[in-house]
Each structure stands twice: as structure tokens, then as C-alpha cells.
Design an enzyme around this catalytic site. Structure first.
Site, PDB file in Angstrom:
ATOM      1  N   CYS B 117       0.928  -1.199   0.175  1.00 48.88           N
ATOM      2  CA  CYS B 117       0.071  -0.006   0.028  1.00 48.88           C
ATOM      3  C   CYS B 117       0.851   1.215  -0.143  1.00 48.88           C
ATOM      4  O   CYS B 117       1.540   1.564   0.961  1.00 48.88           O
ATOM      5  CB  CYS B 117      -1.050  -0.056   1.289  1.00 48.88           C
ATOM      6  SG  CYS B 117      -1.783   1.590   1.364  1.00 48.88           S
ATOM      7  N   CYS B 120      -0.391   4.219   2.371  1.00 49.67           N
ATOM      8  CA  CYS B 120      -0.510   4.104   3.760  1.00 49.67           C
ATOM      9  C   CYS B 120      -0.252   2.698   4.375  1.00 49.67           C
ATOM     10  O   CYS B 120       0.938   2.250   4.185  1.00 49.67           O
ATOM     11  CB  CYS B 120      -1.775   4.666   4.599  1.00 49.67           C
ATOM     12  SG  CYS B 120      -3.208   3.821   3.555  1.00 49.67           S
ATOM     13  N   SER B 121      -1.262   1.928   4.585  1.00 54.61           N
ATOM     14  CA  SER B 121      -0.953   0.505   5.112  1.00 54.61           C
ATOM     15  C   SER B 121      -2.242  -0.270   4.883  1.00 54.61           C
ATOM     16  O   SER B 121      -2.278  -1.189   5.703  1.00 54.61           O
ATOM     17  CB  SER B 121      -0.795   0.732   6.761  1.00 54.61           C
ATOM     18  OG  SER B 121      -1.917   1.195   7.281  1.00 54.61           O
ATOM     19  N   CYS B 122      -2.993  -0.080   3.933  1.00 49.78           N
ATOM     20  CA  CYS B 122      -4.140  -1.055   3.391  1.00 49.78           C
ATOM     21  C   CYS B 122      -3.518  -2.521   3.549  1.00 49.78           C
ATOM     22  O   CYS B 122      -2.721  -2.580   2.768  1.00 49.78           O
ATOM     23  CB  CYS B 122      -4.719  -0.529   2.355  1.00 49.78           C
ATOM     24  SG  CYS B 122      -5.460   0.984   2.579  1.00 49.78           S
TER      25      CYS B 122
END
Lengths: 104, 214
Positions: B117, B120-122
């Protein structure tokens, strides 16, 4: 961020601290379809609004909780006054706990 | 046995986090507690809601994703359903994969898939648990899209040049899960035994499942 220069991937992992999981939980609750107080893309925008320095100075969940609280203030869900008072209350409570711990 | 401070060190080592009362809270820890309490006071959610979500976070692990992958390895019809609708296929196994669509990408002898991602951090948290720190790191997110082979090599995954590497960039609305190839030498194994070969990192796509032959 994609495509920028960066060093090797440091394969670090840590156990999530309780406050980090709680921050995650707050976001899940606020963004649940039932409540829809905020959306994930709004969180991302609010994290970007923290400024480029935040990426270096704050850790991951610090950015999250900072962004979540800014969004809640922006949306009028909570006020600056309420937040300030509550933070003072939490601090005082915790200091009292620590004092009791040292005494006991 | 006690030391001069009157504190015995015969107890087991401290966990990673000292007692909450032992250290001053950081500004952001205070902020978290204050925000949570205000939201509960305002009735936006309850303390019980919060506990339920925390339990749910703790209950999720790569074992959930591994069950799904192992079933796909033994059941071609399940695999078709998994490729068509991952969330619905997971539900067949009693795993709640949530409302955000997860798309499964299949490794083949010609194509290797890996997820990231960049924003961000999906991450498919409901199938894999919370992401490892490196998944959220600047280095992984910046470099995987530009030099995936070099990043994979850092994870010990050296792919021949004739294998195409596809990098999938997750978003808030779409997550990915890598379906690794079933390792050679696992022909006689049942589903539960196969699941042991499915690690978190091979469902992210940075590693390959090990083969029982070593």
C-alpha cells in the site's frame, strides 16, 4: 511515496502495544458503516495535513490518533475545550495511579 | 534471593510493555485515552463496542488466510469462487473478511504477485491480522513499485527473469491477497497440513511457501 528513493527494507516487527490497538479500534468503530463518523480516505488526508515532518517525528499510530482527533475537531464531534479538559483529567488520573504504585 | 533494592529478579522477564502505571504516558497515549473516553461519553460507541473490536483484532491472524489458501489448493471449485469473490469464499469457511472487497491474485509459473500500500497501510487485516512494521515502512512502500525484484531479493526471494512480477497497490476500497503456488512434494497432504505451509509473508507475496523437501 511510491517510487521514491529509500534504503533497504528493515524487516522489523513489533508486538502492537495496547494503546496502538485501541487507536486501531477507535478508527474501525468511527469508520464502520453503522456509524460512518469518518472515512478512511479522510484519515489519509488528515495524516497528510500533519505535514511532512510528522512522517519523521511521529510513529505510525501517533499519526493516526493525531489525525483522528483533528478530524473529530473539524467535524465538531468534539471541541478543543472538551479535549483539553479530558486530556488533563487522564493525565491527573494516571499520575495518581503512579503515585499509588510507588507508595504501595 | 533478593538484590540490594529489595527487588527479586527471580520472576519471569517483563513482557514487552511495562505496567501502565510504571511510566508516564506520552502525549499521544493521553490523546488516545481522552478521545476514546469522549466518544464513549457522547454515546458514539460504548466501552463494550470497543472491547469487542479489540477482541476481534486479537482474534485475527495469518492462520485465517492460510485456511482459505489451503482450501483453494485442494478444491478447484472453491478456488474459482475465491478468485471471483474472496470475501464470500472466506465466509464459507466461517471467516468474516469484512465489507471492504479483497481481491485474490494467483501466482502461476509465469506470474508472481506481491502486495503493497504505497499510500498508507491498507492490508487484508481480517485474513492476516495486523500488518508487520516493514509493510508500513517507507522503504517497502517506496521501493516495491519501482524495483520489486530487488525488494523480493532482500526477503530471500530470487525470481528468474522470465517470471513476470506484478505489484498490486492496495487502497482503502480494495485489498489484495496472494494465492501462492502449492509447493512441490505436498501431494499427499490434507488441508490442515497444507495450511502450515502458508505463511503470512507468502500471502503478501514477499516469500514463497517452503517445500517439505526443504
Amino acid at each position: 511515496m511510491g517510487g521514491l528513493d529509500a534504503g533497504p527494507v528493515q524487516r522489523i516487527e513489533h508486538e502492537y502495544a495496547p494503546w496502538e490497538k485501541r487507536t486501531d479500534a477507535i478508527l474501525r468503530l468511527l469508520s464502520s458503516p453503522k456509524r460512518a463518523v469518518l472515512q478512511i480516505d479522510e484519515l489519509r488526508r488528515a495524516i497528510e495535513d500533519l505535514g511532512p515532518g510528522a512522517y519523521d517525528e511521529l510513529n505510525y499510530y501517533e499519526r493516526w490518533i493525531a489525525a483522528i482527533s483533528n478530524l473529530l475537531l473539524e467535524k465538531g464531534v468534539i471541541t478543543v475545550d472538551e479535549l483539553g479538559r479530558k486530556m488533563a483529567e487522564v493525565t491527573a488520573r494516571h499520575e495518581a495511579e503512579r503515585a499509588r504504585g510507588r507508595a504501595g | 534471593m533478593s538484590d540490594p533494592h529489595g527487588h527479586s529478579h527471580s520472576h519471569p522477564p517483563h513482557p514487552y510493555q511495562p505496567d501502565l502505571e510504571d511510566a508516564p504516558l506520552t502525549h499521544y497515549q493521553i490523546l488516545e485515552l481522552a478521545v476514546a473516553e469522549l466518544l464513549i461519553e457522547k454515546g458514539i460507541f460504548t466501552g463494550d463496542d470497543m472491547r469487542r473490536v479489540l477482541e476481534n483484532i486479537d482474534s485475527r491472524s495469518p492462520a485465517d488466510g492460510a485456511k482459505v489458501i489451503a482450501r483453494a489448493w485442494v478444491d478447484p471449485e472453491f478456488k474459482s469462487r475465491l478468485m471471483a469473490d474472496t470475501n464470500a469464499a472466506a465466509a464459507e469457511l466461517g471467516i468474516d473478511a469484512g465489507t471492504i472487497p479483497i481481491h485474490t491474485v494467483e501466482n502461476t509459473p509465469e506470474v508472481h504477485n506481491v502486495i503493497v500500500c504505497t499510500l498508507c497501510s491498507c492490508y487484508p487485516r481480517l485474513l492476516l491480522g495486523l500488518p508487520p512494521d516493514w509493510y508500513k515502512s517507507r522503504a517497502y512502500r517506496s521501493r516495491l513499485v519501482r524495483e520489486p525484484r530487488a525488494v523480493l531479493a532482500e526477503f530471500g526471494t530470487e525470481l528468474p527473469d522470465d517470471i513476470e512480477v506484478r505489484v498490486h497497490d492496495s487502497t482503502a476500497e480494495l485489498r489484495y491477497l496472494v494465492l501462492p503456488m502449492r509447493p512441490a512434494g505436498t501431494e499427499g497432504l490434507d488441508e490442515a497440513a497444507l495450511a502450515d505451509f502458508v505463511t503470512r509473508d507468502c500471502m503478501i507475496g514477499v516469500t514463497l511457501p517452503r517445500s517439505p523437501d526443504g
